[in-house]
Design a protein around this motif. Structure first.
Motif, PDB file in Angstrom:
ATOM      1  N   GLY A 188       0.762  -1.291  -0.120  1.00 41.86           N
ATOM      2  CA  GLY A 188      -0.241  -0.196  -0.204  1.00 41.86           C
ATOM      3  C   GLY A 188       0.926   1.288  -0.176  1.00 41.86           C
ATOM      4  O   GLY A 188       2.186   1.190   0.422  1.00 41.86           O
ATOM      5  N   LEU A 189      -0.132   2.298   0.379  1.00 40.46           N
ATOM      6  CA  LEU A 189       1.293   3.808  -0.047  1.00 40.46           C
ATOM      7  C   LEU A 189       0.883   4.601   1.409  1.00 40.46           C
ATOM      8  O   LEU A 189      -0.327   4.838   1.696  1.00 40.46           O
ATOM      9  N   ARG A 190       1.982   5.157   1.721  1.00 43.51           N
ATOM     10  CA  ARG A 190       1.900   5.752   2.919  1.00 43.51           C
ATOM     11  C   ARG A 190       1.927   7.352   2.899  1.00 43.51           C
ATOM     12  O   ARG A 190       2.924   7.168   2.310  1.00 43.51           O
ATOM     13  N   GLY A 191       1.336   8.607   3.485  1.00 39.62           N
ATOM     14  CA  GLY A 191       2.186   9.701   3.409  1.00 39.62           C
ATOM     15  C   GLY A 191       3.837   9.557   3.600  1.00 39.62           C
ATOM     16  O   GLY A 191       3.888   8.987   5.091  1.00 39.62           O
ATOM     17  N   ALA A 192       4.007  10.910   3.342  1.00 46.17           N
ATOM     18  CA  ALA A 192       5.321  10.822   3.578  1.00 46.17           C
ATOM     19  C   ALA A 192       6.246  12.943   3.596  1.00 46.17           C
ATOM     20  O   ALA A 192       5.097  13.102   3.227  1.00 46.17           O
ATOM     21  N   LYS A 193       6.992  12.318   4.315  1.00 46.17           N
ATOM     22  CA  LYS A 193       7.619  14.235   4.273  1.00 46.17           C
ATOM     23  C   LYS A 193       8.327  14.411   3.172  1.00 46.17           C
ATOM     24  O   LYS A 193       9.463  13.698   3.251  1.00 46.17           O
ATOM     25  N   LEU A 194       8.089  15.300   2.668  1.00 48.90           N
ATOM     26  CA  LEU A 194       9.281  14.868   0.800  1.00 48.90           C
ATOM     27  C   LEU A 194       9.348  16.868   0.486  1.00 48.90           C
ATOM     28  O   LEU A 194       9.073  17.805   1.189  1.00 48.90           O
ATOM     29  N   GLU A 195      10.650  16.758  -0.348  1.00 52.00           N
ATOM     30  CA  GLU A 195      10.519  18.047  -0.439  1.00 52.00           C
ATOM     31  C   GLU A 195      11.298  18.665  -1.372  1.00 52.00           C
ATOM     32  O   GLU A 195      12.221  17.487  -2.137  1.00 52.00           O
ATOM     33  N   LEU A 196      10.500  18.866  -2.366  1.00 57.64           N
ATOM     34  CA  LEU A 196      11.501  18.914  -4.071  1.00 57.64           C
ATOM     35  C   LEU A 196      12.442  19.792  -4.006  1.00 57.64           C
ATOM     36  O   LEU A 196      12.430  21.231  -3.727  1.00 57.64           O
ATOM     37  N   PRO A 197      13.255  19.235  -5.025  1.00 55.36           N
ATOM     38  CA  PRO A 197      14.675  20.816  -5.532  1.00 55.36           C
ATOM     39  C   PRO A 197      13.950  21.707  -5.784  1.00 55.36           C
ATOM     40  O   PRO A 197      14.634  22.358  -6.320  1.00 55.36           O
ATOM     41  N   TYR A 198      13.563  21.257  -7.079  1.00 53.18           N
ATOM     42  CA  TYR A 198      12.229  22.485  -7.728  1.00 53.18           C
ATOM     43  C   TYR A 198      10.523  22.440  -7.313  1.00 53.18           C
ATOM     44  O   TYR A 198      10.590  21.714  -7.808  1.00 53.18           O
ATOM     45  N   PRO A 199      10.069  23.750  -7.381  1.00 51.69           N
ATOM     46  CA  PRO A 199       8.830  23.434  -7.065  1.00 51.69           C
ATOM     47  C   PRO A 199       8.472  22.960  -8.519  1.00 51.69           C
ATOM     48  O   PRO A 199       7.405  23.876  -9.753  1.00 51.69           O
ATOM     49  N   SER A 200       8.626  21.983  -8.910  1.00 49.63           N
ATOM     50  CA  SER A 200       8.086  21.315 -10.033  1.00 49.63           C
ATOM     51  C   SER A 200       6.472  20.986 -10.383  1.00 49.63           C
ATOM     52  O   SER A 200       5.615  20.736  -9.390  1.00 49.63           O
ATOM     53  N   VAL A 201       5.679  21.349 -11.082  1.00 52.39           N
ATOM     54  CA  VAL A 201       4.163  21.402 -11.752  1.00 52.39           C
ATOM     55  C   VAL A 201       4.127  19.791 -11.231  1.00 52.39           C
ATOM     56  O   VAL A 201       3.077  19.576 -10.748  1.00 52.39           O
ATOM     57  N   GLY A 202       4.299  19.280 -12.436  1.00 52.43           N
ATOM     58  CA  GLY A 202       3.811  18.012 -12.362  1.00 52.43           C
ATOM     59  C   GLY A 202       4.217  17.020 -11.135  1.00 52.43           C
ATOM     60  O   GLY A 202       3.647  15.764 -10.773  1.00 52.43           O
ATOM     61  N   ALA A 203       5.536  17.317 -10.864  1.00 50.96           N
ATOM     62  CA  ALA A 203       5.858  16.514  -9.533  1.00 50.96           C
ATOM     63  C   ALA A 203       5.612  17.543  -8.422  1.00 50.96           C
ATOM     64  O   ALA A 203       4.572  16.331  -6.903  1.00 50.96           O
ATOM     65  N   THR A 204       4.302  18.212  -7.947  1.00 52.17           N
ATOM     66  CA  THR A 204       3.801  18.811  -6.928  1.00 52.17           C
ATOM     67  C   THR A 204       1.582  17.703  -7.365  1.00 52.17           C
ATOM     68  O   THR A 204       1.344  17.403  -6.374  1.00 52.17           O
ATOM     69  N   GLU A 205       1.883  18.011  -8.401  1.00 55.00           N
ATOM     70  CA  GLU A 205       0.964  17.300  -9.230  1.00 55.00           C
ATOM     71  C   GLU A 205       0.193  15.632  -8.999  1.00 55.00           C
ATOM     72  O   GLU A 205      -0.468  14.552  -7.814  1.00 55.00           O
ATOM     73  N   GLN A 206       1.576  14.749  -8.885  1.00 53.95           N
ATOM     74  CA  GLN A 206       1.726  13.719  -8.996  1.00 53.95           C
ATOM     75  C   GLN A 206       1.954  13.506  -7.533  1.00 53.95           C
ATOM     76  O   GLN A 206       0.531  12.486  -6.629  1.00 53.95           O
ATOM     77  N   VAL A 207       2.503  14.569  -6.420  1.00 51.20           N
ATOM     78  CA  VAL A 207       1.896  13.750  -4.816  1.00 51.20           C
ATOM     79  C   VAL A 207       1.075  14.232  -4.423  1.00 51.20           C
ATOM     80  O   VAL A 207       0.178  13.169  -3.673  1.00 51.20           O
ATOM     81  N   LEU A 208       0.003  14.811  -5.237  1.00 49.86           N
ATOM     82  CA  LEU A 208      -1.185  15.636  -4.521  1.00 49.86           C
ATOM     83  C   LEU A 208      -1.722  14.042  -5.577  1.00 49.86           C
ATOM     84  O   LEU A 208      -2.934  13.297  -4.356  1.00 49.86           O
ATOM     85  N   LEU A 209      -2.046  13.851  -6.428  1.00 50.82           N
ATOM     86  CA  LEU A 209      -2.342  12.681  -7.216  1.00 50.82           C
ATOM     87  C   LEU A 209      -2.493  11.045  -6.031  1.00 50.82           C
ATOM     88  O   LEU A 209      -3.276  10.672  -6.481  1.00 50.82           O
ATOM     89  N   THR A 210      -1.337  11.385  -5.328  1.00 55.88           N
ATOM     90  CA  THR A 210      -0.806   9.841  -4.943  1.00 55.88           C
ATOM     91  C   THR A 210      -1.229   9.940  -3.126  1.00 55.88           C
ATOM     92  O   THR A 210      -2.043   8.673  -2.995  1.00 55.88           O
ATOM     93  N   ALA A 211      -1.006  11.299  -2.842  1.00 56.16           N
ATOM     94  CA  ALA A 211      -1.087  12.280  -1.322  1.00 56.16           C
ATOM     95  C   ALA A 211      -2.411  11.000  -0.124  1.00 56.16           C
ATOM     96  O   ALA A 211      -2.719  10.799   0.277  1.00 56.16           O
ATOM     97  N   VAL A 212      -3.865  12.182  -1.530  1.00 51.53           N
ATOM     98  CA  VAL A 212      -5.407  12.190  -0.952  1.00 51.53           C
ATOM     99  C   VAL A 212      -5.726  10.773  -0.054  1.00 51.53           C
ATOM    100  O   VAL A 212      -6.729  11.148   0.274  1.00 51.53           O
ATOM    101  N   ARG A 213      -5.184   9.663  -1.415  1.00 50.93           N
ATOM    102  CA  ARG A 213      -5.831   8.680  -0.575  1.00 50.93           C
ATOM    103  C   ARG A 213      -4.513   7.495  -0.114  1.00 50.93           C
ATOM    104  O   ARG A 213      -4.467   5.850   0.057  1.00 50.93           O
TER     105      ARG A 213
END
Ligand code: EPU
Length: 483
Positions: A188-213
């Motif tokens: 399963g997927l578990r929440g995590a503490k993450l920091e992006l090296p650069y404020p990437s649009v796609g990577a932020t969306e990836q995190v949102l779409l994964t973190a919500v569930r």
């Protein structure tokens, strides 16, 4: 010959072949006879067009629909190729997608999400960058995912390392193979503490779409905060997600076990709106962009005014007793006197968007003096200026950071700053569309130039601009398909 995707849209073009040694527009070696627009330039574009939901939100909201357990309704969806690609991918995974009752409404029913074969998914290889965002939703729904090779514009290497790193921290197992990327989530997927090296649009969306569930809390630092991201958060919140946007680019997500469908009207396409604004300036015309919204375009509007462009903003009016409804929009026009040069750099929100850069540079070829454009988001997004120079522009590109802020590309040998000397009289040329935004910029240049240009590979523009040929006709452009 162009091959076509099952949905009838052409596959992205192979990279055009150039002979850089030849002296002028005859450098073009390849002829794509079924994909050429003949542009009789030199006349102002005048009239009214409309933009619909933002390409860079609509496609992500469609992916979000996979996460729900009931149907989602998305309104004002533009008919563009990126939408068709995502629609195709959703359908392959068992989502029923149908047109809704409203014009531009689509309904996505994810009740019976199922696995798709790699061969079927691979039909979409190279067609878009959106498939990477299916990782989290498919892992939640099926426990595994296959992602084909990505497409999108060739504007730099466009790595996906931030995405993969984040997915691994959520607990996904990611295996890259020659045919694509296989993912699974055995525990399963578990929440995590993450920091992006650069404020990437796609990577932020990836995190949102994964973190919500995902189980537990996710904290994302250095997140992108573009209006399209905020709108995606609105979509997810409508679905039942718990997401907090803190100050300083920190987003916190409390995972929930279930989400349901949404009803959402997306933010308007601020990239398309700015592209038409630049076209009005470059052709000395006047274009009213219905649907364009001031709040999403403040940075662009300031720049447009600094150059000398005029604009008038009309707010949307909602019907109430004594008041009839009226669509809002922004009218952009050339002031009738010389434009002024500006120094600009592209940046993440709330900075000047990298996707506004190319069309605006065409307008800057008509401004008196030296304009500077420092591109800090993508390392190779100035190549299209060669073609503008062939048309009579004077644009020099440099490795140095010519903006106020040194950027990531400064010491890495990338030609990422441009100096534009104007005004230049543009003349017609044969052009090959290199990528979406640069392609639209080429089109604007051909419309502004005296004489007849041929623009090859124009179908690429359908990836992100709905019915651009219909809109050109509505604005009085003299264009025709070759053959
Ligand atoms: N980056 C990495 N590693 C990653 C992800 C990104 O190094 O894993 C780098 C990129 O190479 C780039 C920078 O980070 O230098 C920013 O990339 P970002 O991830 O923000 O871009 P994206 O999500 O791939 C979206 C839009 C682009 C738009 C950018 C920036 C979509 C489908 N695409 O791309 O839009 O330019 O954000 O706002 O939303 C377009 O519409 O024509 C287009 C290219």
């Amino acid at each position: 010959m162009l091959t076509r995707l099952p949905n009838g849209y052409p596959r992205p073009l192979a990279a055009p072949r150039f002979n850089p040694g030849a002296p002028d527009a005859r450098r073009l070696e390849v002829t794509l006879t079924d994909d050429v627009l003949v542009v009789h330039g030199g006349a102002p574009l005048q009239g009214q067009i409309r933009v619909r939901g933002a390409k860079n939100l609509v496609s992500k909201a469609m992916v979000a629909a996979l996460l729900g357990e009931s149907p989602s309704h998305l309104y004002d969806v533009p008919r563009i190729r990126d939408v068709e690609v995502v629609r195709g991918l959703l359908e392959l995974h068992g989502v029923k997608v149908s047109d809704g009752a409203d014009d531009g409404e689509i309904v996505m029913d994810p009740t019976n999400v199922e696995s798709a074969s790699t061969d079927e998914i691979n039909v979409h290889a190279g067609s878009s960058r959106i498939p990477i965002l299916l990782c989290g939703p498919l892992l939640h729904r099926l426990g595994h995912a296959f992602i084909p090779d990505l497409g999108g514009c060739h504007i730099g290497p466009r790595p996906i390392d931030f995405h993969i790193q984040a997915l691994r921290e959520f607990g996904a197992v990611v295996e890259k193979t020659p045919e694509g990327m296989h993912l699974s989530a055995p525990t399963g997927l578990r929440g995590a503490k993450l920091e992006l090296p650069y404020p990437s649009v796609g990577a932020t969306e990836q995190v949102l779409l994964t973190a919500v569930r995902a189980e537990g809390v996710t904290e994302l630092r250095n997140a992108a905060i573009e209006p399209e991201i905020m709108d995606l958060i609105c979509v997810l919140q409508k679905m039942g997600a718990i997401i907090t946007v803190h100050t300083d680019r920190v987003i916190e997500v409390h995972g929930v076990p279930r989400l349901h469908g949404y009803k959402h009207r997306p933010i308007p396409d601020r990239i398309e709106a700015a592209s038409w604004a630049a076209a009005a300036l470059a052709t000395k015309g006047e274009i009213e962009v219905l649907g364009a919204r001031q709040a999403d375009m403040m940075t662009f509007l300031n720049v447009f005014r600094s150059i000398g462009g005029e604009c008038e903003i009309t707010d949307e009016r909602v019907a109430r007793p004594g008041v009839t409804a009226a669509e809002g929009g922004i009218k952009f026009w050339h002031p009738g006197h010389e434009l002024q040069a500006v120094a600009l750099e592209t940046d993440v929100h709330p900075g000047f968007m990298t996707d506004w850069q190319q069309p605006l540079v065409v307008a800057l070829t008509q401004a008196r003096g030296l304009s500077i454009m420092h591109e800090t988001v993508y390392e190779q997004r100035l190549g299209y200026t060669d073609a503008l120079n062939q048309m009579g522009a004077t644009i020099q590109v440099y490795r140095d950071c010519l903006g106020g802020t040194p950027c990531r590309f400064g010491r890495r040998n990338f030609m990422h700053s441009a100096v534009i000397a104007g005004p230049s009289k543009l003349h017609a040329a044969d052009l090959v569309i290199p990528d979406l935004r640069a392609g639209f910029a080429h089109l604007i240049a051909a419309l502004a130039a005296e004489g007849t240009s041929r623009v090859y590979g124009v179908d690429l523009i359908n990836r992100g601009y709905e019915d651009f040929e219909g809109k050109l006709a509505a604005l009085g452009a003299h264009v025709e398909r070759l053959g």
